[in-house]
Write an enzyme that holds these catalytic residues in place. Structure first.
Site, PDB file in Angstrom:
ATOM      1  N   GLU A  32      -2.406   5.367  -1.205  1.00 28.55           N
ATOM      2  CA  GLU A  32      -0.960   5.164  -1.160  1.00 28.55           C
ATOM      3  C   GLU A  32      -0.197   6.481  -1.074  1.00 28.55           C
ATOM      4  O   GLU A  32       0.809   6.602  -0.390  1.00 28.55           O
ATOM      5  CB  GLU A  32      -0.488   4.422  -2.426  1.00 28.55           C
ATOM      6  CG  GLU A  32      -1.042   3.026  -2.622  1.00 28.55           C
ATOM      7  CD  GLU A  32      -0.276   1.980  -1.837  1.00 28.55           C
ATOM      8  OE1 GLU A  32       0.557   2.348  -1.012  1.00 28.55           O
ATOM      9  OE2 GLU A  32      -0.548   0.784  -2.067  1.00 28.55           O
ATOM     10  N   HIS A  72      -0.325   4.116   2.920  1.00 23.20           N
ATOM     11  CA  HIS A  72       0.730   3.157   2.572  1.00 23.20           C
ATOM     12  C   HIS A  72       1.076   2.329   3.816  1.00 23.20           C
ATOM     13  O   HIS A  72       1.335   2.903   4.866  1.00 23.20           O
ATOM     14  CB  HIS A  72       1.937   3.987   2.119  1.00 23.20           C
ATOM     15  CG  HIS A  72       3.029   3.228   1.445  1.00 23.20           C
ATOM     16  ND1 HIS A  72       2.850   2.522   0.283  1.00 23.20           N
ATOM     17  CD2 HIS A  72       4.350   3.113   1.750  1.00 23.20           C
ATOM     18  CE1 HIS A  72       4.009   1.997  -0.092  1.00 23.20           C
ATOM     19  NE2 HIS A  72       4.934   2.337   0.784  1.00 23.20           N
ATOM     20  N   SER A  77       6.118  -2.302  -0.308  1.00 27.99           N
ATOM     21  CA  SER A  77       6.814  -1.066  -0.680  1.00 27.99           C
ATOM     22  C   SER A  77       8.184  -1.394  -1.282  1.00 27.99           C
ATOM     23  O   SER A  77       8.251  -2.140  -2.258  1.00 27.99           O
ATOM     24  CB  SER A  77       6.925  -0.167   0.560  1.00 27.99           C
ATOM     25  OG  SER A  77       7.265   1.133   0.192  1.00 27.99           O
TER      26      SER A  77
END
Ligand SMILES: *[C@@H]1O[C@H](CO)[C@@H](O)[C@H](O)[C@H]1NC(C)=O
Ligand SMILES: *[C@@H]1O[C@H](CO)[C@@H](O)[C@H](O)[C@H]1NC(C)=O
Ligand SMILES: *[C@@H]1O[C@H](CO)[C@@H](O)[C@H](O)[C@H]1NC(C)=O
Ligand SMILES: *[C@@H]1O[C@H](CO)[C@@H](O)[C@H](O)[C@H]1NC(C)=O
Ligand SMILES: *[C@@H]1O[C@H](CO)[C@@H](O)[C@H](O)[C@H]1NC(C)=O
Ligand SMILES: *[C@@H]1O[C@H](CO)[C@@H](O)[C@H](O)[C@H]1NC(C)=O
Ligand SMILES: *[C@@H]1O[C@H](CO)[C@@H](O)[C@H](O)[C@H]1NC(C)=O
Length: 549
Positions: free
Chosen positions: A356, A460, A230
């Site tokens: 995601e 995610h 990320s």
């Protein structure tokens, strides 16, 4: 929370006392050995004493910079002062960097205990295999955590590197860096003000610390792989782009980088700083006034300011604080750098997870997403082509369009942007680029806490549990197999820059990506496999409307 995915394997020698383990190779062992056991390593700034667990040696809370406090707030990180002749007690994690509201937005496992944070936070944690010694030359995996550049910590239990170090025969280093406006304030008034990107510079100083010190821990400074997820993955790519950083590692892993989210421009960052100053009632040019504020005041103003600037642009919602393109440490926007070939050519592994967007879409819309809101969201995502986007992703008749918006966000920000970056990278002629998609929803609750909408989905950060093997899943046998395979690929990549080659070779070969074959690794249960043409139609579409708005 914190259930082990696997029972750690007991190593035969794990039961030996730690002082016997290092067999007093270091003179100081005798000094500390009597009162305190634990391996002692000589670093450039002094000795550190770690501890030995069943699975690894760990050295926690080693300072790699002077505390960025007082007049050193908003200044470039400096190497720490030596503490020798004393020995640093490196058996406890140091506090995370200041942050608030993390629990409101992220699952608890991704948030540190905010009552324990401190501005004095520039520390790193090292895990080595049990048998590491000065001649081992283990590859090093340096990790940068995520959290939108304003949350998270290198010291979260989920990033504990012990199992990866043991199973992968690597040294793992988790790096803390300044976040929020303490890490990224850019006032735009020159060297007398805040110049931004402090968090990035912190990461770089930690990489320099590795170059200087890791051999003493049993690591090879020429075999450093930088990996991150990320915002940590965005950081990794910044170091790939940034000449002052990119001699500090030889390979990189980019996990779930939202490549289509641009960094701040100088103007955007300056506007943010202006609002921030206004909230804190500090006049322009009065930097001392900002230095005088408490961390609490800064955090509150930072939170307010991120709501104030939102002009409906997706990236402002998604990641209002973060790196500013300064032309030096952050040379340019990532997609432009890839397109123009302005980055260091090195072996890369890049990937995303299949859902995601879910954490963000469900985090932002607690209630059903109606058609008008769906359309407004598309307009925010891609203002210049939102009609084409709606044609490509037509809303169905269901009362709640959140799942459909998730697909758009996943494809645009992550999956297709990553494909585009990878293909551009390959235009430079290097075939050492490996792509993956992680596509397994963890059985059970998956430790998502209040974010129940992620249960049974591939949100995610989902893949991290399979790499570090610490957090939130009680694994099924298939999950165990999947995780072991991923640990093998990740650590092999650190060993040889090829996920299929290392001390142990996986049965399933992971082929490099090429624009022709478009082969990527599909991590799923029961059996992972190489696939081609993943999300081809959607990614071809996004390539035509573009990512650089
Ligand atoms: C080192 O730190 C740990 C954790 O804070 C503590 O329990 C231990 O007593 C310390 N050891 C020494 C010798 O200070
Ligand atoms: C150092 O560690 C390596 C494995 O990393 C081992 O092969 C070697 O025997 C060790 N050397 C000593 C002196 O313990
Ligand atoms: C900073 O705070 C001190 C007291 O804590 C005060 O004396 C000083 O005037 C302040 N300086 C500025 C520029 O606000
Ligand atoms: C591609 O990566 C390999 C492995 O590091 C390297 O040896 C080679 O020089 C690179 N090729 C190009 C064209 O940069
Ligand atoms: C998450 O952490 C917060 C703050 O410590 C706590 O109040 C809350 O109960 C935790 N939630 C879960 C599901 O553990
Ligand atoms: C998933 O977890 C449940 C308990 O939560 C268990 O009953 C089930 O057998 C698990 N599934 C698999 C495939 O192991
Ligand atoms: C990447 O996206 C751009 C549009 O932003 C497009 O022009 C290009 O063809 C895409 N693919 C590659 C490999 O450049």
């Amino acid at each position: 929370m914190d259930v082990l995915l696997f029972k750690p394997k007991m190593h035969a020698n794990a039961r030996l006392s730690s002082c016997i383990l290092i067999s007093c190779m270091f003179p100081l062992c005798a000094v500390v050995g009597a009162l305190t056991s634990g391996p002692v390593i000589r670093t450039a700034t002094g000795n550190v004493r770690g501890q030995v667990t069943d699975i690894a040696r760990e050295f926690l809370g080693i300072p790699f910079a002077k505390p960025p406090v007082g007049s050193m707030r908003w200044s470039k990180p400096q190497p720490p002062d030596p503490w020798s002749p004393g020995t640093l007690n490196a058996t406890a994690r140091q506090p995370a960097c200041p942050q608030k509201y993390c629990y409101k937005f992220l699952p608890n496992a991704s948030c540190p205990d905010i009552s324990q944070t401190s501005e004095d936070c520039l520390y790193l944690n090292v895990w080595t295999p049990l048998d590491a010694n000065v001649t081992s030359g283990y590859p090093v995996m340096a990790f940068l955590h995520g959290g939108a550049f304003k949350w998270g910590s290198a010291s979260l239990p989920m990033y504990d590197g012990g199992k990866l170090a043991m199973d992968g025969h690597v040294i793992v280093v988790d790096i803390e860096y300044r976040i929020g406006l303490l890490g990224f304030l850019y006032t735009g008034d020159g060297p007398g003000g805040a110049t931004g990107n402090y968090g990035i510079l912190d990461q770089r100083l930690a990489l320099q610390w590795i170059q200087t010190n890791i051999d003493a821990f049993g690591g090879d400074p020429f075999k450093v792989t930088l990996f991150g997820q990320s915002a940590g993955a965005q950081s990794v790519f910044i170091h790939v782009m940034s000449p002052p950083s990119n001699s500090l590692f030889r390979a990189a892993i980019v996990e779930s980088a939202p490549f289509a989210v641009p960094y701040r421009t100088k103007d955007e960052a300056r506007l943010l700083a202006t609002k921030f100053r206004e909230l804190l009632k500090c006049r322009e040019g009065d930097f001392q006034c900002l230095l005088n504020k408490t961390v609490e005041e800064i955090n509150d103003a930072q939170q307010d300011v991120t709501f104030k600037i939102t002009g409906g642009k997706l990236d402002e919602y998604f990641e209002p604080i973060g790196p500013v393109v300064d032309g030096v440490d952050v040379p340019m926007q990532p997609m432009a750098a890839a397109r123009l070939g302005k980055f260091r050519k090195l072996p890369l592994m890049l990937g995303t997870v299949t859902e995601e967007g879910r954490l963000f879409v469900y985090g932002a819309w607690k209630l059903n997403l109606k058609r008008t809101e769906y359309e407004a969201a598309l307009a925010a995502i891609h203002p210049s082509h939102f009609e084409e986007v709606e044609t490509e992703y037509p809303p169905s008749d269901v009362p709640d369009l959140r799942d459909e918006l998730c697909e758009v966000v996943t494809d645009y920000l992550f999956t297709c942007a990553t494909r585009n970056v990878s293909e551009n990278i390959l235009k430079g002629g290097n075939s050492s680029t490996f792509l993956y998609v992680f596509d397994h929803a963890t059985n059970g609750t998956g430790g998502w806490g209040k974010d129940t909408f992620c249960e049974g989905h591939v949100c995610h950060a989902e893949e991290l549990a399979y790499i570090f093997q610490n957090s939130w899943v009680k694994g099924t046998p298939d999950e165990g197999t999947l995780s072991q395979l991923m640990v093998l690929y990740w650590s092999n990549f650190a060993h040889s820059m090829n996920p299929s080659v290392g001390p142990r070779s996986p049965l399933l070969r992971w082929f490099p990506y090429s624009p022709g074959s478009k082969t990527i690794m599909h991590f799923k249960t029961p059996t992972p496999e190489c696939i081609t043409q993943f999300r081809k139609q959607q990614c071809d579409f996004w390539d035509t409307v573009g990512y650089e708005l």
